[in-house]
Design a protein around this motif. Structure first.
Motif, PDB file in Angstrom:
ATOM      1  N   TYR A 142      41.323  87.204  31.288  1.00  0.00           N
ATOM      2  CA  TYR A 142      40.342  88.227  30.938  1.00  0.00           C
ATOM      3  C   TYR A 142      41.072  89.563  30.853  1.00  0.00           C
ATOM      4  CZ  TYR A 142      36.519  91.571  31.529  1.00  0.00           C
ATOM      5  OH  TYR A 142      35.646  92.604  31.359  1.00  0.00           O
ATOM      6  N   VAL A 143      40.793  90.341  29.825  1.00  0.00           N
ATOM      7  CA  VAL A 143      41.379  91.665  29.641  1.00  0.00           C
ATOM      8  C   VAL A 143      40.273  92.696  29.789  1.00  0.00           C
ATOM      9  CG1 VAL A 143      42.639  93.184  28.071  1.00  0.00           C
ATOM     10  CG2 VAL A 143      43.092  90.723  28.034  1.00  0.00           C
ATOM     11  N   GLY A 144      40.515  93.712  30.616  1.00  0.00           N
ATOM     12  CA  GLY A 144      39.513  94.744  30.827  1.00  0.00           C
ATOM     13  C   GLY A 144      40.125  96.126  30.933  1.00  0.00           C
ATOM     14  N   VAL A 145      39.266  97.137  30.999  1.00  0.00           N
ATOM     15  CA  VAL A 145      39.681  98.529  31.146  1.00  0.00           C
ATOM     16  C   VAL A 145      38.793  99.173  32.201  1.00  0.00           C
ATOM     17  CG1 VAL A 145      38.198  99.403  29.284  1.00  0.00           C
ATOM     18  CG2 VAL A 145      40.282 100.633  29.876  1.00  0.00           C
ATOM     19  N   THR A 146      39.354 100.083  32.988  1.00  0.00           N
ATOM     20  CA  THR A 146      38.606 100.738  34.053  1.00  0.00           C
ATOM     21  C   THR A 146      39.266 102.055  34.431  1.00  0.00           C
ATOM     22  OG1 THR A 146      37.662 100.455  36.275  1.00  0.00           O
ATOM     23  CG2 THR A 146      39.873  99.561  35.911  1.00  0.00           C
ATOM     24  N   ASN A 147      38.518 102.898  35.131  1.00  0.00           N
ATOM     25  CA  ASN A 147      39.103 104.121  35.687  1.00  0.00           C
ATOM     26  C   ASN A 147      39.355 103.982  37.189  1.00  0.00           C
ATOM     27  OD1 ASN A 147      36.509 104.233  36.650  1.00  0.00           O
ATOM     28  ND2 ASN A 147      36.165 106.369  36.103  1.00  0.00           N
ATOM     29  N   ASP A 148      38.981 102.844  37.768  1.00  0.00           N
ATOM     30  CA  ASP A 148      39.205 102.581  39.192  1.00  0.00           C
ATOM     31  C   ASP A 148      39.607 101.111  39.342  1.00  0.00           C
ATOM     32  OD1 ASP A 148      39.093 102.104  41.938  1.00  0.00           O
ATOM     33  OD2 ASP A 148      37.325 103.369  42.224  1.00  0.00           O
ATOM     34  N   LEU A 149      40.894 100.856  39.304  1.00  0.00           N
ATOM     35  CA  LEU A 149      41.394  99.487  39.273  1.00  0.00           C
ATOM     36  C   LEU A 149      41.035  98.706  40.533  1.00  0.00           C
ATOM     37  CD1 LEU A 149      42.998  97.409  37.646  1.00  0.00           C
ATOM     38  CD2 LEU A 149      45.076  98.299  38.737  1.00  0.00           C
ATOM     39  N   VAL A 150      41.206  99.297  41.695  1.00  0.00           N
ATOM     40  CA  VAL A 150      40.912  98.591  42.953  1.00  0.00           C
ATOM     41  C   VAL A 150      39.444  98.195  43.010  1.00  0.00           C
ATOM     42  CG1 VAL A 150      40.845  98.796  45.460  1.00  0.00           C
ATOM     43  CG2 VAL A 150      42.829  99.652  44.194  1.00  0.00           C
ATOM     44  N   ARG A 151      38.556  99.121  42.704  1.00  0.00           N
ATOM     45  CA  ARG A 151      37.122  98.828  42.732  1.00  0.00           C
ATOM     46  C   ARG A 151      36.754  97.726  41.743  1.00  0.00           C
ATOM     47  NH1 ARG A 151      33.635  99.771  39.139  1.00  0.00           N
ATOM     48  NH2 ARG A 151      34.869 101.396  38.133  1.00  0.00           N
ATOM     49  N   ARG A 152      37.263  97.852  40.522  1.00  0.00           N
ATOM     50  CA  ARG A 152      36.879  96.904  39.482  1.00  0.00           C
ATOM     51  C   ARG A 152      37.384  95.499  39.769  1.00  0.00           C
ATOM     52  NH1 ARG A 152      33.440  94.739  36.871  1.00  0.00           N
ATOM     53  NH2 ARG A 152      33.633  94.433  34.647  1.00  0.00           N
ATOM     54  N   VAL A 153      38.612  95.368  40.221  1.00  0.00           N
ATOM     55  CA  VAL A 153      39.137  94.039  40.546  1.00  0.00           C
ATOM     56  C   VAL A 153      38.382  93.468  41.740  1.00  0.00           C
ATOM     57  CG1 VAL A 153      41.173  92.726  41.268  1.00  0.00           C
ATOM     58  CG2 VAL A 153      41.391  94.501  39.520  1.00  0.00           C
ATOM     59  N   HIS A 154      38.037  94.313  42.702  1.00  0.00           N
ATOM     60  CA  HIS A 154      37.238  93.856  43.847  1.00  0.00           C
ATOM     61  C   HIS A 154      35.898  93.291  43.365  1.00  0.00           C
ATOM     62  CE1 HIS A 154      35.594  93.681  47.882  1.00  0.00           C
ATOM     63  NE2 HIS A 154      34.542  94.341  47.444  1.00  0.00           N
ATOM     64  N   GLU A 155      35.274  93.948  42.398  1.00  0.00           N
ATOM     65  CA  GLU A 155      34.012  93.446  41.845  1.00  0.00           C
ATOM     66  C   GLU A 155      34.190  92.058  41.224  1.00  0.00           C
ATOM     67  OE1 GLU A 155      32.008  97.781  40.739  1.00  0.00           O
ATOM     68  OE2 GLU A 155      32.954  96.596  39.161  1.00  0.00           O
ATOM     69  N   HIS A 156      35.276  91.875  40.511  1.00  0.00           N
ATOM     70  CA  HIS A 156      35.544  90.548  39.932  1.00  0.00           C
ATOM     71  C   HIS A 156      35.771  89.515  41.040  1.00  0.00           C
ATOM     72  CE1 HIS A 156      35.825  91.660  35.706  1.00  0.00           C
ATOM     73  NE2 HIS A 156      36.667  92.637  35.992  1.00  0.00           N
ATOM     74  N   ARG A 157      36.562  89.877  42.032  1.00  0.00           N
ATOM     75  CA  ARG A 157      36.931  88.932  43.088  1.00  0.00           C
ATOM     76  C   ARG A 157      35.734  88.511  43.936  1.00  0.00           C
ATOM     77  NH1 ARG A 157      42.658  88.972  43.874  1.00  0.00           N
ATOM     78  NH2 ARG A 157      42.517  88.430  46.078  1.00  0.00           N
TER      79      ARG A 157
END
Length: 96
Positions: free
Chosen positions: A18-33
Motif C-alpha cells: 500500500y502506498v500512502g501520503v501523510t503529514n504525521d508518519l507515526v500517527r498514520r502508520v499507527h492507525e494502519h497497525r
C-alpha cells in the motif's frame, strides 16, 4: 514547517503493498497497525512500514505518491529493496 511523507506498507516481504501520503508518519502508520480505519490495509492485513520518504512540501509528497502508485509492482518492490532489502518493519525505529 510541516513535513510530509510518502510511505509504503506491506503485509509481508513480497506480499500486498500500500502506498500512502501523510503529514504525521507515526500517527498514520499507527492507525494502519491498529486497524483504526476500514479499507485496503485492514482487509489485507498490511501493517509493516517498509519504505518512506520525507518532503518539505505536501504538494511534492502528493506528486511522488501519485507517481509511485502508477508504477508497475516490480518498480515498487525494487524501490523497497534498494533501501530495505529484507523488508524489515521500520516503524519501531520511528517510535524509539
Amino acid at each position: 514547517m510541516t513535513r510530509a511523507y510518502v510511505y509504503i506498507l506491506a503485509s509481508r516481504p513480497g506480499g500486498a503493498i500500500y502506498v500512502g501520503v501523510t503529514n504525521d508518519l507515526v500517527r498514520r502508520v499507527h492507525e494502519h497497525r491498529t486497524e483504526a480505519l476500514d479499507g485496503f490495509t485492514k482487509r489485507y492485513n498490511i501493517k509493516l512500514l517498509v519504505h518512506f520518504e520525507q518532503f518539505d512540501r505536501i504538494i511534492d509528497a502528493i506528486q511522488r505518491e501519485k507517481n509511485i502508485k502508477h508504477w508497475p509492482r516490480v518498480w515498487k518492490t525494487r524501490l523497497i529493496a534498494q533501501t530495505n532489502p529484507t523488508w524489515r518493519d521500520l516503524y519501531p525505529e520511528l517510535v524509539m
